[in-house]
Design a protein around this motif. Structure first.
Motif, short mmCIF file in Angstrom:
data_model
loop_
_atom_site.label_atom_id
_atom_site.label_comp_id
_atom_site.label_asym_id
_atom_site.label_seq_id
_atom_site.Cartn_x
_atom_site.Cartn_y
_atom_site.Cartn_z
N GLU A 1 36.11 -39.78 3.86
CA GLU A 1 35.69 -41.03 4.53
C GLU A 1 35.44 -41.02 6.02
OE1 GLU A 1 36.72 -44.05 0.65
OE2 GLU A 1 37.74 -44.53 2.62
N PRO A 2 35.03 -40.00 6.78
CA PRO A 2 34.95 -39.81 8.01
C PRO A 2 34.16 -40.80 8.95
CG PRO A 2 33.86 -38.07 7.20
CD PRO A 2 34.17 -38.77 6.01
N GLY A 3 34.39 -40.62 10.17
CA GLY A 3 33.79 -41.31 11.21
C GLY A 3 33.75 -42.95 11.32
N ASP A 4 32.71 -43.60 12.04
CA ASP A 4 33.04 -44.98 12.37
C ASP A 4 32.61 -45.73 10.90
OD1 ASP A 4 33.36 -44.62 14.99
OD2 ASP A 4 31.11 -44.53 15.49
N LYS A 5 33.29 -46.71 11.01
CA LYS A 5 33.45 -47.83 9.75
C LYS A 5 33.18 -49.14 10.14
CE LYS A 5 33.70 -44.31 6.96
NZ LYS A 5 32.61 -43.76 5.95
N SER B 1 41.10 -47.07 13.93
CA SER B 1 41.18 -45.66 13.84
C SER B 1 40.26 -45.10 12.97
CB SER B 1 42.90 -45.30 13.38
OG SER B 1 42.82 -45.94 12.34
N ARG B 2 40.06 -43.79 13.05
CA ARG B 2 39.14 -43.09 12.28
C ARG B 2 39.41 -41.87 11.78
NH1 ARG B 2 35.06 -42.52 16.90
NH2 ARG B 2 36.77 -41.77 17.94
N TYR B 3 39.11 -41.37 10.38
CA TYR B 3 39.30 -40.11 10.20
C TYR B 3 38.25 -39.35 10.81
CZ TYR B 3 43.08 -41.52 6.75
OH TYR B 3 44.07 -41.76 6.29
N GLN B 4 38.37 -38.19 11.44
CA GLN B 4 37.45 -37.25 12.14
C GLN B 4 37.48 -35.64 11.60
OE1 GLN B 4 35.34 -39.03 13.31
NE2 GLN B 4 35.46 -39.50 15.45
N LEU B 5 36.34 -35.23 11.44
CA LEU B 5 36.24 -33.96 10.76
C LEU B 5 35.64 -33.16 11.96
CD1 LEU B 5 34.73 -34.19 7.45
CD2 LEU B 5 37.05 -33.85 8.10
N LEU C 1 42.73 -40.41 20.38
CA LEU C 1 44.03 -40.82 20.41
C LEU C 1 44.46 -41.83 19.17
CD1 LEU C 1 44.49 -41.80 24.32
CD2 LEU C 1 44.95 -39.63 23.14
N GLU C 2 43.70 -42.71 18.75
CA GLU C 2 43.99 -43.44 17.44
C GLU C 2 43.56 -42.72 16.28
OE1 GLU C 2 46.07 -46.03 17.43
OE2 GLU C 2 46.19 -45.60 19.68
N ASP C 3 42.82 -41.29 16.28
CA ASP C 3 42.31 -41.01 15.09
C ASP C 3 43.28 -40.06 14.34
OD1 ASP C 3 39.88 -42.46 15.71
OD2 ASP C 3 38.99 -40.75 16.67
N TYR C 4 42.78 -39.76 13.18
CA TYR C 4 43.74 -38.62 12.07
C TYR C 4 42.29 -37.76 12.19
CZ TYR C 4 46.54 -42.73 10.56
OH TYR C 4 47.14 -43.56 10.26
N ARG D 1 46.50 -39.31 16.54
CA ARG D 1 47.61 -39.83 15.69
C ARG D 1 48.04 -39.03 14.66
NH1 ARG D 1 46.94 -45.81 12.91
NH2 ARG D 1 46.28 -46.10 15.01
N ALA D 2 47.24 -37.87 14.09
CA ALA D 2 47.79 -37.03 13.09
C ALA D 2 46.75 -35.80 13.12
CB ALA D 2 48.06 -37.67 11.94
N LEU D 3 47.16 -34.57 12.95
CA LEU D 3 46.48 -33.42 13.31
C LEU D 3 46.64 -32.55 12.05
CD1 LEU D 3 44.40 -31.62 14.59
CD2 LEU D 3 46.37 -30.75 15.97
N GLU D 4 45.67 -32.21 11.42
CA GLU D 4 45.61 -30.98 10.39
C GLU D 4 44.75 -30.13 10.84
OE1 GLU D 4 43.35 -30.87 5.93
OE2 GLU D 4 44.83 -32.46 6.37
N LEU D 5 45.14 -28.88 10.80
CA LEU D 5 44.36 -27.65 11.25
C LEU D 5 43.91 -26.83 10.13
CD1 LEU D 5 46.18 -26.48 14.44
CD2 LEU D 5 44.11 -27.74 14.38
N ARG D 6 43.02 -26.00 9.93
CA ARG D 6 42.62 -25.43 8.91
C ARG D 6 41.87 -24.04 9.80
NH1 ARG D 6 39.95 -28.34 3.81
NH2 ARG D 6 42.04 -29.85 3.44
#
Length: 363
Positions: free
Chosen positions: A215-219, A242-246, A269-272, A298-303
């Motif tokens: 569920e990424p992006g602006d909501k 805060s948002r989930y961003q891809l 800064l406030e995103d996952y 806020r949190a970082l996941e690297l692939r």
């Protein structure tokens, strides 16, 4: 003119099981705070009606402070609020919807049959229904047509438009023949604006706040304007803090850390953030990259979806064990079409080369 606030799929008290307990608690508090942002939007936009299209709660068992928060927020709306309970928060004798706690301006649909609340002072009528269990396989609007008596007919429904699904599958033809000026829909978490030329424009506003990388992006919520019983404007207003961003980063010919920091900048800064590394590169050190970007989100996941540098293949024709290995891996990569399998082969290529060269780590 009639101005509507269309929102839904709050999913308050989502467990956020993918997050550590303290961060999950933080997200639930943010969900509650977003209710205040929704109220402020209704005030600023001078909404005449608020249509909330279900799944306000993630389940029937919720924290008392969550119920207190939503009751207080909706009670301060400057307009009537109509709620159509969804499959996650069906109207039952155990749900908060059946408690005598709701302000006078809040109107809740409580049955499976389509019914209506009428607002003569607005010249409007709102039709809706409630889920009374988690599943419903029939079309609630089959054979339905709104009364044509001069009032502006509106709908608020929790549904997955289309056939063959267990979530009140309204047929598009049922909507087209409904006689409604606008249908505010919930259930799908990605916003989908209306076709303003349709007999009954209908739209999904998406969820109020993202809960994962699916569920990424602006909501947020939609503001809908009607003039002479026709939708003339539809705008999605972001509300989530805060948002989930891809995101994607091409590291070809670049220092991966510099490329990552440039992509993140200071706007997340406030995103996952989930960042996919692409391009040609030696094997990135993901732990080092994560540490370098620790303060950028806020949190970082690297692939890592990089491929070995093109120069590696210059040894393809060598009459050595390395040359034989490269020829075999080239053959397998060229014949593989599945992206996941290709990534596995790239990792195997790196590890194999490292083993052949006596290295401790792949390059």
């Amino acid at each position: 003119m009639l101005k509507l606030l269309h929102a839904g799929d709050f999913h308050l008290d989502t467990p956020f099981r993918s997050l550590p307990p303290r961060e999950a608690q933080r997200r639930r508090r943010e969900q509650r705070r977003t209710l205040d942002a929704l109220r402020e939007l209704a005030v600023i936009q001078k909404a005449d009606l608020a249509l909330l299209a279900g799944d306000l709660f993630d389940a029937q068992t919720i924290y008392p402070e969550t119920v207190e928060g939503i009751v207080a927020a909706l009670g301060q709306f400057p307009c009537p609020v109509c709620i159509a309970p969804g499959n996650h928060d069906p109207f039952t004798d155990r749900s908060p919807y059946d408690a005598h706690i709701w302000p006078d301006n809040v109107h809740i649909f409580c049955g499976q049959t389509v019914s209506a609340f009428t607002f003569p002072e607005l010249g409007a009528r709102v039709y809706g229904f409630a889920f009374t269990s988690p599943l419903r396989e029939d079309d609630p609007l089959a054979g339905f047509h709104a009364a044509q008596d001069g009032l502006v007919n509106l709908g608020v429904f929790h549904t997955q438009v289309g056939k063959n699904n267990p979530y009140a599958p309204i047929d598009p033809a049922s909507l087209a023949q409904s006689g409604l000026a606008y249908a505010a829909l919930g259930h799908v978490h990605r916003a989908a604006p209306p076709d303003l030329k349709a007999p009954t424009p209908w739209a999904y506003c998406g969820c109020l706040m993202g809960r994962g990388f699916d569920e990424p992006g602006d909501k947020g919520a939609a503001i809908v304007t009607l003039e002479n019983a026709r939708v003339t404007d539809w705008q999605l207003i972001p509300l989530a803090q805060s948002r989930y961003q891809l995101l994607e980063v091409d590291v070809t010919g670049r220092d991966p850390a510099a490329a990552l920091l440039e992509t993140l900048g200071h706007s997340h800064l406030e995103d996952y953030c989930r960042v996919i590394l692409r391009g040609e590169s030696a094997a990135p050190e993901l732990d080092r990259l994560t540490a370098a970007a620790r303060d950028r989100c806020r949190a970082l996941e690297l692939r890592d979806e990089t491929v070995v540098p093109h120069g590696v293949w210059e040894r393809l024709e060598e009459e050595t064990l390395t040359g034989f290995f490269l020829r075999e891996m080239r053959r397998r990569l060229d014949s593989e079409t599945d992206p996941a399998a290709q990534r596995t082969l790239q990792l195997a290529l790196r590890c194999g080369l490292a083993a052949l060269e006596g290295r401790e780590q792949p390059q």
